[in-house]
Motif scaffolding. Sequence first.
Motif, PDB file in Angstrom:
ATOM      1  N   GLY A 380     -96.318 -14.398 -28.684  1.00 14.86           N
ATOM      2  CA  GLY A 380     -96.230 -14.365 -30.100  1.00 14.86           C
ATOM      3  C   GLY A 380     -95.272 -13.833 -30.829  1.00 14.86           C
ATOM      4  N   VAL A 381     -94.866 -12.525 -30.052  1.00 18.55           N
ATOM      5  CA  VAL A 381     -93.963 -11.856 -30.645  1.00 18.55           C
ATOM      6  C   VAL A 381     -92.347 -11.996 -30.047  1.00 18.55           C
ATOM      7  CG1 VAL A 381     -95.687 -10.044 -31.251  1.00 18.55           C
ATOM      8  CG2 VAL A 381     -94.577  -9.787 -28.973  1.00 18.55           C
ATOM      9  N   ASP A 382     -92.276 -12.783 -28.861  1.00 18.15           N
ATOM     10  CA  ASP A 382     -91.238 -13.059 -28.281  1.00 18.15           C
ATOM     11  C   ASP A 382     -90.427 -14.305 -28.783  1.00 18.15           C
ATOM     12  OD1 ASP A 382     -89.036 -12.424 -26.561  1.00 18.15           O
ATOM     13  OD2 ASP A 382     -89.924 -13.664 -25.002  1.00 18.15           O
ATOM     14  N   GLN A 383     -90.387 -14.398 -30.125  1.00 19.35           N
ATOM     15  CA  GLN A 383     -90.051 -15.454 -30.673  1.00 19.35           C
ATOM     16  C   GLN A 383     -88.711 -15.286 -31.642  1.00 19.35           C
ATOM     17  OE1 GLN A 383     -91.251 -18.612 -30.266  1.00 19.35           O
ATOM     18  NE2 GLN A 383     -92.801 -17.555 -28.982  1.00 19.35           N
ATOM     19  N   ASP A 384     -87.599 -16.069 -31.505  1.00 20.31           N
ATOM     20  CA  ASP A 384     -86.417 -15.860 -32.107  1.00 20.31           C
ATOM     21  C   ASP A 384     -86.680 -16.374 -33.776  1.00 20.31           C
ATOM     22  OD1 ASP A 384     -83.664 -15.485 -33.020  1.00 20.31           O
ATOM     23  OD2 ASP A 384     -82.840 -16.831 -31.600  1.00 20.31           O
ATOM     24  N   VAL A 385     -87.175 -15.750 -34.399  1.00 22.87           N
ATOM     25  CA  VAL A 385     -87.562 -16.286 -35.777  1.00 22.87           C
ATOM     26  C   VAL A 385     -86.193 -16.522 -36.622  1.00 22.87           C
ATOM     27  CG1 VAL A 385     -88.626 -15.479 -37.962  1.00 22.87           C
ATOM     28  CG2 VAL A 385     -89.695 -15.206 -35.899  1.00 22.87           C
ATOM     29  N   ILE A 386     -85.369 -15.375 -36.495  1.00 24.52           N
ATOM     30  CA  ILE A 386     -84.055 -15.430 -37.276  1.00 24.52           C
ATOM     31  C   ILE A 386     -83.320 -16.937 -37.013  1.00 24.52           C
ATOM     32  CG2 ILE A 386     -81.904 -14.200 -37.680  1.00 24.52           C
ATOM     33  CD1 ILE A 386     -83.951 -12.642 -38.828  1.00 24.52           C
ATOM     34  N   SER A 387     -83.110 -17.236 -35.884  1.00 23.96           N
ATOM     35  CA  SER A 387     -82.337 -18.399 -35.345  1.00 23.96           C
ATOM     36  C   SER A 387     -83.169 -19.507 -35.970  1.00 23.96           C
ATOM     37  CB  SER A 387     -81.956 -18.628 -34.066  1.00 23.96           C
ATOM     38  OG  SER A 387     -81.217 -17.481 -33.712  1.00 23.96           O
ATOM     39  N   ALA A 388     -84.575 -19.662 -35.702  1.00 23.16           N
ATOM     40  CA  ALA A 388     -85.323 -20.550 -35.906  1.00 23.16           C
ATOM     41  C   ALA A 388     -85.266 -20.949 -37.553  1.00 23.16           C
ATOM     42  CB  ALA A 388     -86.915 -20.339 -35.798  1.00 23.16           C
ATOM     43  N   GLN A 389     -85.053 -20.071 -38.378  1.00 19.04           N
ATOM     44  CA  GLN A 389     -85.068 -20.287 -39.785  1.00 19.04           C
ATOM     45  C   GLN A 389     -83.736 -20.903 -40.342  1.00 19.04           C
ATOM     46  OE1 GLN A 389     -85.273 -16.091 -41.328  1.00 19.04           O
ATOM     47  NE2 GLN A 389     -87.568 -16.290 -41.562  1.00 19.04           N
ATOM     48  N   LYS A 390     -82.781 -20.886 -39.480  1.00 22.80           N
ATOM     49  CA  LYS A 390     -81.525 -21.580 -39.753  1.00 22.80           C
ATOM     50  C   LYS A 390     -81.925 -23.224 -39.104  1.00 22.80           C
ATOM     51  CE  LYS A 390     -78.714 -17.594 -39.422  1.00 22.80           C
ATOM     52  NZ  LYS A 390     -77.632 -16.745 -38.782  1.00 22.80           N
ATOM     53  N   THR A 391     -82.576 -23.487 -38.315  1.00 21.41           N
ATOM     54  CA  THR A 391     -82.846 -24.878 -37.934  1.00 21.41           C
ATOM     55  C   THR A 391     -83.074 -25.789 -39.037  1.00 21.41           C
ATOM     56  OG1 THR A 391     -83.627 -24.072 -35.788  1.00 21.41           O
ATOM     57  CG2 THR A 391     -84.116 -26.332 -36.012  1.00 21.41           C
ATOM     58  N   LYS A 392     -82.507 -26.851 -39.136  1.00 17.72           N
ATOM     59  CA  LYS A 392     -82.559 -27.868 -40.078  1.00 17.72           C
ATOM     60  C   LYS A 392     -84.004 -28.662 -39.655  1.00 17.72           C
ATOM     61  CE  LYS A 392     -78.128 -28.241 -42.223  1.00 17.72           C
ATOM     62  NZ  LYS A 392     -76.920 -29.165 -42.630  1.00 17.72           N
TER      63      LYS A 392
END
Length: 581
Positions: A380-392
């Motif tokens: 749950g904490v090993d997620q690439d939230v930064i890149s995911a926010q750029k996913t269209k």
Amino acid sequence: MMLTQYNYLFALGVIFAALDAWNIGANDVANSWATSVASRSLTLMQAMIGASIFEFAGALGVGARVTDTIRTKIVSPDHYADQPAVLMLGMVCAIMGSSIWLTVATKLGMPVSTTHSLLGGVLGMGIASIGAGKVTWVAPASAMGTEKINTGVVSVFLAWIIAPGLSAGFASILFLSTKYGVMLRKDPVKKAFALIPFYFGLTAILLAMLLIWKGGSYEINLTEGGVAGAIIGTGAGFAVLVSISFMPWLWRVVVKEDWELRWYHIFIGPLLWKRPEPTAPPADYDSPIRNFYEGHLTREQLDARRAASHPDDVETGQTTTSTDKEATVGSSTVASSSNSDNGLERVAYKHKSIVGPKPGGPWHSGAVLFWYFKFAVFHGVDQDVISAQKTKDAFSGDLENAHAHADHFDNKAEFMYSFLQILTAATASFTHGANDISNAIGPFATIYDIWSTGAIPDKAPVPTWILAFGGGFLVIGLWTYGYNIMRNLGNKLTLNSPSRGFSMELGSAITIIVATRLKLPVSTTQCITGAIVGVGLCNGTWRALNWRMIAWIYAGWIITLPAAGIISGVLMGIILNAPRW
């Protein structure tokens, strides 16, 4: 007398209260920390650890104040005086309706209001059992003091309308004072040094308000003047402490670029002023002053890149209109040479995995078993939230264009605000734990009271173990699935940076603290969304906001109340009217 014949109802209450608290952690806690992760003031792991500590502390220390609103001021227990077991059943149905809907919404990545969900569940079971006419819609004429605004459904609806507006107003004031008082000035770093201790003191004042204004189970024996003095004194004392101990360290790091300083040198305090000039840093030195605008283009950079790639592209959103240009004149002129992209291409963000790739070998080997352990604990904490926010996706729209409408400020000044953002995130998280834990344990506290005594108590305090129970599952929900909502907040609404995130979080925290003081269970989702919208509008143009995502979030708020209410009401109606033999 304990109602042992209804042990199954109590068991169901335990299960669904845990699920409700888990969903609050997974869905709502992201509100307090998403902007800190999006602005890169904190990593996802750091945010999860901080949220776990402060959410649990807020729930356990101050959470008992607001549970009474959910328990007694919407559907009066007096209607069930002759049949307390029916109220026990009703609260089980309410919490089932709330938790089931929240599970669906969390899976869909919809940041809904958990307050809406629980209230919908209570309303649904109330209408199904006693009828709409006996639900407390407005405060009675005999209500006194704060009871006039925290009793009944209409008052909570008003809070839902007012809370986003207040949060937007507070956050806008904070951001505009930062934008024009610091970021757009000739020397923003020096201006930030003058204002940061004040903001630290303001945050301390807010926490003191929450704790002193009859916030917990303890008693404060002070006069009104004494309470005011204690609150102001706490803020002033903390501001002085920060000025003496923290600001010298920050000056050495930011202005002097003293690469040999470590975090523990903060305790040296004023002696750092006499520290000799730093030597030249080594070639491989990684400065702590990050590029907070990495991967985000200015208006001019984006227009130039798109013109070079598609000179004849006239599709909607791919060209810059004259209105766009007028609205963003000077958006990149305030950016210093230390700011984001000097070229036109993005700099790739690199996510460092905690779990890592699965090793080869049989499943029972030590290496594979250890990998499974890391996956279970840290997934749950090993997620690439930064890149995911750029996913269209269907709701992201043209995020590049929205982000390009936001000003880029000096990275050194932004770095200084990153420490404030961490403090405000912790404050918002503490207040969230204090306010929203009632959504899970309010009905469960009623279930436990009736099951253990066989009667409806007139006024019973919430047991500490119930607060700990709710806070524990809230933290588990955050740790295991909170990232799913974080991906839809932060930069998917507007461009985030530490100065913006600080204003959003503090503006939201001010609203939540006032609501907690009044025992008014406001929606923290609405507070932080209102604050994000307020700061986004202050970026200079309304195009800096992703209105498609905002509309998606608002739609979730509208759907939540009837969805949870229908589930709860249908369950209650079926059980009450089922054939018996």
